[in-house]
Design a protein around this motif. Structure first.
Motif, PDB file in Angstrom:
ATOM      1  N   VAL A  69      -9.184  31.515   5.773  1.00 28.82           N
ATOM      2  CA  VAL A  69     -10.447  30.820   6.062  1.00 28.82           C
ATOM      3  C   VAL A  69     -10.999  30.158   4.794  1.00 28.82           C
ATOM      4  N   VAL A  70     -10.959  30.900   3.677  1.00 33.77           N
ATOM      5  CA  VAL A  70     -11.459  30.326   2.422  1.00 33.77           C
ATOM      6  C   VAL A  70     -10.595  29.125   2.002  1.00 33.77           C
ATOM      7  N   ALA A  71      -9.281  29.256   2.178  1.00 36.21           N
ATOM      8  CA  ALA A  71      -8.391  28.145   1.841  1.00 36.21           C
ATOM      9  C   ALA A  71      -8.722  26.923   2.691  1.00 36.21           C
ATOM     10  N   PHE A  72      -8.998  27.174   3.956  1.00 35.72           N
ATOM     11  CA  PHE A  72      -9.380  26.081   4.854  1.00 35.72           C
ATOM     12  C   PHE A  72     -10.634  25.382   4.322  1.00 35.72           C
ATOM     13  N   ALA A  73     -11.636  26.177   3.999  1.00 35.17           N
ATOM     14  CA  ALA A  73     -12.886  25.603   3.491  1.00 35.17           C
ATOM     15  C   ALA A  73     -12.638  24.876   2.174  1.00 35.17           C
ATOM     16  N   GLY A  74     -11.794  25.480   1.320  1.00 33.55           N
ATOM     17  CA  GLY A  74     -11.497  24.855   0.030  1.00 33.55           C
ATOM     18  C   GLY A  74     -10.824  23.496   0.212  1.00 33.55           C
ATOM     19  N   GLY A  75      -9.856  23.427   1.119  1.00 37.51           N
ATOM     20  CA  GLY A  75      -9.169  22.162   1.382  1.00 37.51           C
ATOM     21  C   GLY A  75     -10.150  21.104   1.857  1.00 37.51           C
ATOM     22  N   LEU A  76     -11.059  21.525   2.731  1.00 37.43           N
ATOM     23  CA  LEU A  76     -12.064  20.613   3.266  1.00 37.43           C
ATOM     24  C   LEU A  76     -12.959  20.075   2.144  1.00 37.43           C
ATOM     25  N   VAL A  77     -13.383  20.974   1.276  1.00 35.16           N
ATOM     26  CA  VAL A  77     -14.274  20.564   0.182  1.00 35.16           C
ATOM     27  C   VAL A  77     -13.532  19.627  -0.776  1.00 35.16           C
ATOM     28  N   ILE A  78     -12.267  19.953  -1.077  1.00 34.90           N
ATOM     29  CA  ILE A  78     -11.491  19.091  -1.984  1.00 34.90           C
ATOM     30  C   ILE A  78     -11.396  17.671  -1.399  1.00 34.90           C
ATOM     31  N   GLN A  79     -11.174  17.585  -0.095  1.00 33.57           N
ATOM     32  CA  GLN A  79     -11.090  16.251   0.514  1.00 33.57           C
ATOM     33  C   GLN A  79     -12.427  15.516   0.381  1.00 33.57           C
ATOM     34  N   ARG A  80     -13.514  16.219   0.698  1.00 34.49           N
ATOM     35  CA  ARG A  80     -14.832  15.579   0.662  1.00 34.49           C
ATOM     36  C   ARG A  80     -15.214  15.127  -0.748  1.00 34.49           C
ATOM     37  N   VAL A  81     -14.932  15.991  -1.730  1.00 39.33           N
ATOM     38  CA  VAL A  81     -15.453  15.754  -3.071  1.00 39.33           C
ATOM     39  C   VAL A  81     -14.493  14.917  -3.927  1.00 39.33           C
ATOM     40  N   ILE A  82     -13.188  15.211  -3.821  1.00 40.60           N
ATOM     41  CA  ILE A  82     -12.247  14.562  -4.745  1.00 40.60           C
ATOM     42  C   ILE A  82     -11.490  13.405  -4.102  1.00 40.60           C
ATOM     43  N   ILE A  83     -11.046  13.604  -2.856  1.00 37.55           N
ATOM     44  CA  ILE A  83     -10.163  12.604  -2.250  1.00 37.55           C
ATOM     45  C   ILE A  83     -10.950  11.468  -1.603  1.00 37.55           C
ATOM     46  N   ARG A  84     -12.050  11.803  -0.943  1.00 36.77           N
ATOM     47  CA  ARG A  84     -12.773  10.799  -0.177  1.00 36.77           C
ATOM     48  C   ARG A  84     -13.214   9.606  -1.027  1.00 36.77           C
ATOM     49  N   PRO A  85     -13.716   9.828  -2.248  1.00 38.05           N
ATOM     50  CA  PRO A  85     -14.139   8.669  -3.042  1.00 38.05           C
ATOM     51  C   PRO A  85     -12.989   7.701  -3.358  1.00 38.05           C
ATOM     52  N   VAL A  86     -11.738   8.192  -3.333  1.00 40.44           N
ATOM     53  CA  VAL A  86     -10.617   7.299  -3.665  1.00 40.44           C
ATOM     54  C   VAL A  86      -9.756   6.994  -2.440  1.00 40.44           C
ATOM     55  N   GLU A  87     -10.307   7.309  -1.256  1.00 41.77           N
ATOM     56  CA  GLU A  87      -9.574   7.141  -0.001  1.00 41.77           C
ATOM     57  C   GLU A  87      -8.922   5.768   0.144  1.00 41.77           C
ATOM     58  N   ARG A  88      -9.664   4.745  -0.224  1.00 41.31           N
ATOM     59  CA  ARG A  88      -9.166   3.384  -0.028  1.00 41.31           C
ATOM     60  C   ARG A  88      -8.493   2.817  -1.262  1.00 41.31           C
ATOM     61  N   ALA A  89      -8.321   3.652  -2.268  1.00 43.45           N
ATOM     62  CA  ALA A  89      -7.716   3.185  -3.516  1.00 43.45           C
ATOM     63  C   ALA A  89      -6.220   2.958  -3.315  1.00 43.45           C
ATOM     64  N   PRO A  90      -5.586   2.191  -4.215  1.00 42.91           N
ATOM     65  CA  PRO A  90      -4.140   1.992  -4.119  1.00 42.91           C
ATOM     66  C   PRO A  90      -3.402   3.326  -4.194  1.00 42.91           C
ATOM     67  N   VAL A  91      -2.187   3.331  -3.651  1.00 45.69           N
ATOM     68  CA  VAL A  91      -1.439   4.568  -3.506  1.00 45.69           C
ATOM     69  C   VAL A  91      -1.205   5.250  -4.861  1.00 45.69           C
ATOM     70  N   LEU A  92      -1.013   4.443  -5.886  1.00 48.54           N
ATOM     71  CA  LEU A  92      -0.741   5.008  -7.206  1.00 48.54           C
ATOM     72  C   LEU A  92      -1.930   5.838  -7.706  1.00 48.54           C
ATOM     73  N   THR A  93      -3.133   5.374  -7.392  1.00 45.33           N
ATOM     74  CA  THR A  93      -4.330   6.126  -7.765  1.00 45.33           C
ATOM     75  C   THR A  93      -4.317   7.502  -7.104  1.00 45.33           C
ATOM     76  N   LEU A  94      -3.965   7.504  -5.817  1.00 45.92           N
ATOM     77  CA  LEU A  94      -3.923   8.769  -5.086  1.00 45.92           C
ATOM     78  C   LEU A  94      -2.864   9.707  -5.656  1.00 45.92           C
ATOM     79  N   VAL A  95      -1.716   9.130  -6.038  1.00 47.35           N
ATOM     80  CA  VAL A  95      -0.660   9.944  -6.655  1.00 47.35           C
ATOM     81  C   VAL A  95      -1.216  10.628  -7.898  1.00 47.35           C
ATOM     82  N   ILE A  96      -1.876   9.847  -8.735  1.00 46.25           N
ATOM     83  CA  ILE A  96      -2.397  10.389  -9.986  1.00 46.25           C
ATOM     84  C   ILE A  96      -3.478  11.436  -9.704  1.00 46.25           C
ATOM     85  N   VAL A  97      -4.339  11.143  -8.715  1.00 47.28           N
ATOM     86  CA  VAL A  97      -5.412  12.083  -8.410  1.00 47.28           C
ATOM     87  C   VAL A  97      -4.835  13.427  -7.940  1.00 47.28           C
ATOM     88  N   THR A  98      -3.833  13.388  -7.046  1.00 46.35           N
ATOM     89  CA  THR A  98      -3.302  14.668  -6.552  1.00 46.35           C
ATOM     90  C   THR A  98      -2.480  15.366  -7.640  1.00 46.35           C
TER      91      THR A  98
END
Lengths: 293, 237
Positions: A69-98
């Motif tokens: 359950v905590v992992a689920f919540a953590g994944g959700l928060v990571i998407q909201r906080v870290i991934i969402r702002p770069v959602e529309r960025a070029p693929v290379l940006t996403l590679v670097i972010v992850t």
């Protein structure tokens, strides 16, 4: 023959672990068009949480669902906080972010827990039970059982519920889904949560075998990549089948192919990746030609 | 009849390129309005502005509420169903799953079941193809699926982007008959974007003709049909 059956069962156990992590990779791939390179590290961190809970005297069977359950919540928060702002960025940006996320989580775990491998408890004994003449360990059977339950639950969620339907729609066709009233951004966040939960299961299952330390998942994620690619990278079912095939193949290669042993098993995973990309780039269950020309 | 949708001086575009240069139009409750014009005139962009798919300024109100700053999801929840350019079929899913997403927002189970029966009555082929992947449908069948899915949303306003595109004349006729039926029996207002001006004017009560992002001509559909000069210069038939 009995030894062969034993190797297969033990391969299926590893396969279940790879399948869980491969499924996590596929869930994110479908939503983002890219695998999450931090998936293994997130799973490792979740495993440390389970380790801490169990270390404080909590029963394994309570710590396991809490960690999920905590992992689920953590994944959700990571998407909201870290991934969402770069959602529309070029693929290379996403590679670097992850990749950055992977380094960050790895460093964080090292900082908190150090790099000395730790014993991780398993609720299953290593004693064996006789199945059709083969001696299968309770541990392997337990891992197969837990993985199967988790994978079936995720399958049911995705295929049988309206929420799962909306998640699949949002991942494949965000624009069209929005026009149907689906809250796409939240569906993608749920996808991250689900992937993180599946990854946590793989981490907890593999920890008693590999010993827990911050780099524990780095080989596991290679096998999971091989499984996901073999399954067709877009197909959740393919990831599971791919995971089982990779698990069994690698185990059999280790046992029967001279020279492979324990050390070159990882090379077998790479071999599978290369072979799939050359022979069948769409994988086993990749987008098939069930469409009009 | 009261005004359902109102656009006032709407300007919109993509990046630096401005496509709409101040479009004003209004649609009454239960009305069918055609939006005509050549390729690139801004028809699709007008629809996309309404459902928040493109940045715009000016004013758009739906049922008296401003759509300014509202997300696509929120606008759809207010009762606008938009069948976009290219139909928006989810090809990874089955026909049935596409339809279920049409009813995704609805909580009135019994009424949904009735609506399923009704759309299957309109489009029997969809019942036969229920379990198949939506990617296996022909163009006409996909248009039927898109329309059926939009109807399951029980909208107050239906935005249709070129429902006739790429379809055989008989299929077009069938689809337009159903649009008419839906409009009359359910009182759903329709904003219809079409290249095929003749058929659109037949169905609609009033029409707007766009020319490079502005309303060039507007008025009663029958009048526009009968005016030689309008027909020749704007509608090309």
């Amino acid at each position: 023959m009995t030894e062969f059956a034993q190797q297969v069962i033990s391969g299926l156990a590893s396969g279940g672990i790879y399948a869980s992590l491969a499924l996590a990779l596929v869930l994110i791939y479908n939503a983002m068009g890219l695998v999450n390179f931090a998936q293994g590290e997130m799973a490792m961190l979740a495993t440390f949480l389970a380790y801490t809970l169990i270390g404080r005297g909590m029963s394994y069977w309570i710590a396991l669902p809490i960690t999920i359950v905590v992992a689920f919540a953590g994944g959700l928060v990571i998407q909201r906080v870290i991934i969402r702002p770069v959602e529309r960025a070029p693929v290379l940006t996403l590679v670097i972010v992850t990749l950055g996320l992977a380094t960050l989580v790895n460093g964080l775990a090292g900082f908190l827990y150090g790099y000395i491998p730790r014993d991780f408890p398993s609720p299953f004994s290593v004693q064996t039970v006789d199945i059709l003449g083969a001696a299968a360990s309770y541990r392997d059977l337990g891992v197969i059982g837990v993985s199967a339950v988790v994978l079936v639950l995720i399958y049911l969620l995705l295929q049988r519920t309206t929420l799962g339907l909306a998640m699949r729609a949002a991942a494949h066709h965000p624009e069209a889904s929005r026009l149907l009233g689906v809250r796409v951004s939240w569906m993608l966040a749920l996808g991250w949560g689900l992937a993180s939960a599946a990854g946590a299961v793989s981490g907890i299952m593999v920890a008693p075998i590999l010993l827990l330390e911050p780099n524990m998942m780095q080989s596991v994620i290679i096998y999971a990549f091989a499984a996901a690619v073999l399954g067709g990278i877009e197909s959740p079912l393919g990831a599971v089948i791919g995971g089982l095939i990779v698990g069994v193949t690698v185990n059999l290669a280790g046992a029967y192919v001279p020279g492979v042993g324990g050390d070159l098993q990882l090379a077998v995973a790479f071999l599978i990746i290369i072979a799939v990309l050359v022979v069948r780039p769409n994988g086993l269950l990749g987008r098939r030609a069930a469409r009009r020309a | 009849m009261s005004t359902l949708l109102e656009l006032e001086n709407v300007r919109a575009g993509y990046g630096q390129t401005r496509v709409l240069h101040g479009v004003s139009m209004s649609i009454a409750d239960g009305d069918v309005v055609a939006l005509l014009g050549a390729n690139g005139a801004g028809k699709t962009t007008t629809l996309r502005a309404i459902t928040g798919g493109v940045r715009w300024d000016g004013s758009i109100t739906f049922g008296g509420r401003s759509l300014n700053g509202a997300s696509t999801e929120a606008i759809v929840r207010m009762g606008i169903a938009h069948v976009p350019e290219g139909r928006g079929i989810l090809t990874e899913l089955t026909v049935e799953e596409n339809l279920r997403l049409g009813a995704y927002l609805r909580r009135d189970g019994d009424a949904v079941a009735k609506d399923y029966d009704r759309v299957f009555e309109y489009f029997p082929i969809l019942r036969e193809r229920k379990k198949l992947s939506a990617s296996t449908l022909s163009g006409g069948e996909q248009q039927m699926l898109a329309l059926a899915r939009a109807l399951l949303m029980r909208p107050r306003l239906l935005l249709l982007d070129e429902p006739s595109l790429g379809l055989a004349p008989l299929v077009v006729r069938a689809i337009f008959d159903i649009i008419r039926t839906v409009n009359q029996s359910d009182h759903v207002a329709v904003l219809l974007v079409e290249q095929n001006a003749r058929i659109a004017l037949e169905l609609s009560s009033s029409a707007y003709v766009l020319e490079v992002g502005r309303v060039a001509v507007a008025g009663d559909s029958t009048k526009l049909q009968n005016e030689e000069s309008v027909r020749r210069s704007y509608l090309g038939y």
